[in-house]
Design a protein around this motif. Structure first.
Motif, short mmCIF file in Angstrom:
data_model
loop_
_atom_site.label_atom_id
_atom_site.label_comp_id
_atom_site.label_asym_id
_atom_site.label_seq_id
_atom_site.Cartn_x
_atom_site.Cartn_y
_atom_site.Cartn_z
N HIS A 230 -1.81 0.85 -24.13
CA HIS A 230 -2.21 2.03 -23.36
C HIS A 230 -2.59 3.18 -24.29
O HIS A 230 -3.64 3.83 -24.11
CB HIS A 230 -1.07 2.46 -22.44
CG HIS A 230 -1.36 3.69 -21.64
ND1 HIS A 230 -1.88 3.65 -20.37
CD2 HIS A 230 -1.23 5.01 -21.96
CE1 HIS A 230 -2.06 4.88 -19.93
NE2 HIS A 230 -1.66 5.73 -20.86
N GLU A 231 -1.75 3.44 -25.28
CA GLU A 231 -1.97 4.55 -26.22
C GLU A 231 -3.31 4.39 -26.93
O GLU A 231 -4.11 5.34 -27.03
CB GLU A 231 -0.83 4.57 -27.23
CG GLU A 231 -1.09 5.41 -28.46
CD GLU A 231 -0.37 4.89 -29.69
OE1 GLU A 231 -0.24 5.66 -30.64
OE2 GLU A 231 0.05 3.71 -29.72
N GLN A 232 -3.58 3.18 -27.44
CA GLN A 232 -4.81 2.98 -28.22
C GLN A 232 -6.05 3.05 -27.34
O GLN A 232 -7.11 3.48 -27.79
CB GLN A 232 -4.74 1.65 -28.97
CG GLN A 232 -3.73 1.64 -30.09
CD GLN A 232 -4.02 2.70 -31.15
OE1 GLN A 232 -5.18 2.92 -31.53
NE2 GLN A 232 -2.99 3.38 -31.61
N ALA A 233 -5.93 2.62 -26.09
CA ALA A 233 -7.07 2.78 -25.18
C ALA A 233 -7.37 4.26 -24.95
O ALA A 233 -8.53 4.68 -24.93
CB ALA A 233 -6.76 2.09 -23.85
N ARG A 234 -6.32 5.07 -24.81
CA ARG A 234 -6.50 6.50 -24.65
C ARG A 234 -7.11 7.14 -25.91
O ARG A 234 -7.81 8.14 -25.83
CB ARG A 234 -5.16 7.17 -24.35
CG ARG A 234 -4.64 6.93 -22.94
CD ARG A 234 -5.35 7.84 -21.95
NE ARG A 234 -4.63 7.90 -20.69
CZ ARG A 234 -5.00 7.30 -19.58
NH1 ARG A 234 -6.09 6.53 -19.59
NH2 ARG A 234 -4.29 7.43 -18.47
N LEU A 235 -6.80 6.56 -27.07
CA LEU A 235 -7.25 7.14 -28.34
C LEU A 235 -8.67 6.71 -28.72
O LEU A 235 -9.18 7.18 -29.74
CB LEU A 235 -6.30 6.73 -29.47
CG LEU A 235 -4.97 7.47 -29.55
CD1 LEU A 235 -4.09 6.84 -30.63
CD2 LEU A 235 -5.19 8.95 -29.85
N GLN A 236 -9.30 5.85 -27.94
CA GLN A 236 -10.58 5.30 -28.35
C GLN A 236 -11.61 6.40 -28.66
O GLN A 236 -12.30 6.34 -29.68
CB GLN A 236 -11.11 4.35 -27.28
CG GLN A 236 -12.39 3.61 -27.67
CD GLN A 236 -12.21 2.69 -28.85
OE1 GLN A 236 -11.10 2.37 -29.25
NE2 GLN A 236 -13.31 2.26 -29.44
#
Length: 389
Positions: free
Chosen positions: A216-222
């Motif tokens: 979830h975090e990395q998707a938000r950070l894209q």
């Protein structure tokens, strides 16, 4: 309830304190508070999960601390030196054009000056995007883990109502549409881990929850990650070049049209932009842990010479975890192939991150304090501490 042996030097942050951090305008001070908050939450969560298996907060402490070096632009001198050294060979290939358009003085002094100004602006961009990413993640996950700690502390048996109290504040739906389904699943697995006495089953549930939060975090950070890697070096270089030439006392230089300058130096600017992306990828693709600097473009080191992962995570059996690893890990059960080839690719980042979580989930060094007591005292008083952070 699990008894924690780790010392408690700071009180657990309240929701109001987490919200106050989110509202901070100074990105440097905010990052220091975010990093410290993750650490304090991780120590406090051992009362809920025990000390054997880290939660996501144990990893985010060190990811946020690493991000702080870019937010503060501590990397500026090193990046400047590397880029200028590498750029020297590139600019020499354009020496005839430089001499013809700028004259001998402008060619020898101007290009280096323009490059230095460009690097400063580019690192401002990197710092801005890194700070935005640091905040975006904390806005969601700081309150979530504070809430999870408040609701899960003191449970002696499963209490579905406490789980619902946490997930009721999360938005159903896929992450790509602004939803938090991955976090909802993670909370449920964290709750299950609280009452799982078998060490292997407990480790797998914690790893599954951590991986879901990380996804979830990395998707938000894209967005912030791609923006940091794709800083507009070419355009910034040409803008600074035009400004430099307009201030040049040489009449020949001042007579050049902006169009002519941009067209003449566009190939050089493009080469410099490619060079920056090579350096930026290496610069951004690292993570500082208490005992080692991980180079994320290389395979992660195995846990020991004998095994890649802790015994409890060496062979996975939880069906949902096995399915998630099949989707995210290109080389399941092996750190070979864990390197991220393209940090701008979500799948490449997750391929590495799940192996990072798996190798280090039982590493007690990640409970270390990220800052000294004096440094914490300084930024809690609103001052950026002196010295290396």
């Amino acid at each position: 309830m699990v008894c924690c042996t780790l010392p408690r030097w700071w009180p657990v942050p309240t929701k109001a304190e987490v919200e106050a951090i989110i509202q901070m305008e100074d990105p440097v001070l905010r990052n220091l508070h975010i990093t410290q908050t993750y650490h304090v939450l991780e120590v406090a969560l051992t009362d809920v999960f025990g000390e054997e298996d880290l939660s996501w907060c144990g990893f985010s402490t060190w990811a946020s601390k690493t991000a702080g070096a870019f937010i503060r632009k501590d990397v500026l001198p090193g990046v400047m030196a590397q880029l200028l050294e590498r750029a020297d060979a590139v600019t020499r290939g354009f020496s005839e054009l430089q001499d013809r358009l700028l004259g001998a003085w402008g060619a020898s002094v101007g290009i280096q000056y323009v490059l230095a100004r460009t690097v400063e602006d580019v690192l401002d961009e990197v710092a801005r995007h890194t700070a935005r990413g640091n905040l975006v993640v904390f806005q969601e996950l700081g309150p979530l883990y504070t809430d999870l700690l408040a609701n899960f502390t003191g449970m002696d048996s499963p209490e579905p109502s406490r789980v619902e109290a946490v997930v009721s504040r999360l938005a159903p739906g896929p992450v790509g549409e602004g939803g938090q389904d991955l976090l909802i699943r993670a909370v449920r697995h964290y709750h299950e881990a609280c009452f799982t006495e078998d060490p292997k089953a407990h480790a797998e549930l914690m790893f599954l929850a951590n991986a879901l939060v990380g996804y979830h975090e990395q998707a938000r950070l894209q967005g912030p990650v791609v923006a940091a890697l794709n800083a507009p070096v070419k355009e910034l270089f040409l803008e600074h070049l035009v400004a430099f030439v307009r201030a040049d006392p040489n009449p020949r230089a001042r007579s050049l049209s902006e169009w002519g300058l941009r067209e003449g130096f566009a190939p050089l600017a493009q080469r410099l932009e490619r060079l920056w992306r090579e350096l930026a990828t290496r610069m951004l693709m690292k993570m500082e842990l208490p005992d080692v600097t991980l180079r994320l473009g290389e395979d992660l080191p195995a846990l020991t010479a004998e095994r890649d992962f802790p015994p409890a995570l060496e062979r996975l059996s939880h069906p949902e975890l096995v399915a998630l690893m099949a989707a995210l890990d290109r080389s399941p059960d092996d750190t070979a192939g864990s390197a991220a080839r393209d940090w701008g690719s979500l799948s490449d980042r997750m391929n590495l991150i799940v192996d990072l979580f798996r190798t280090r989930q039982q590493d007690r060094l990640l409970y270390d304090q990220p800052f000294t007591f004096l440094q914490v005292d300084a930024f809690q008083q609103g001052r950026v501490p002196h010295g290396r952070l």
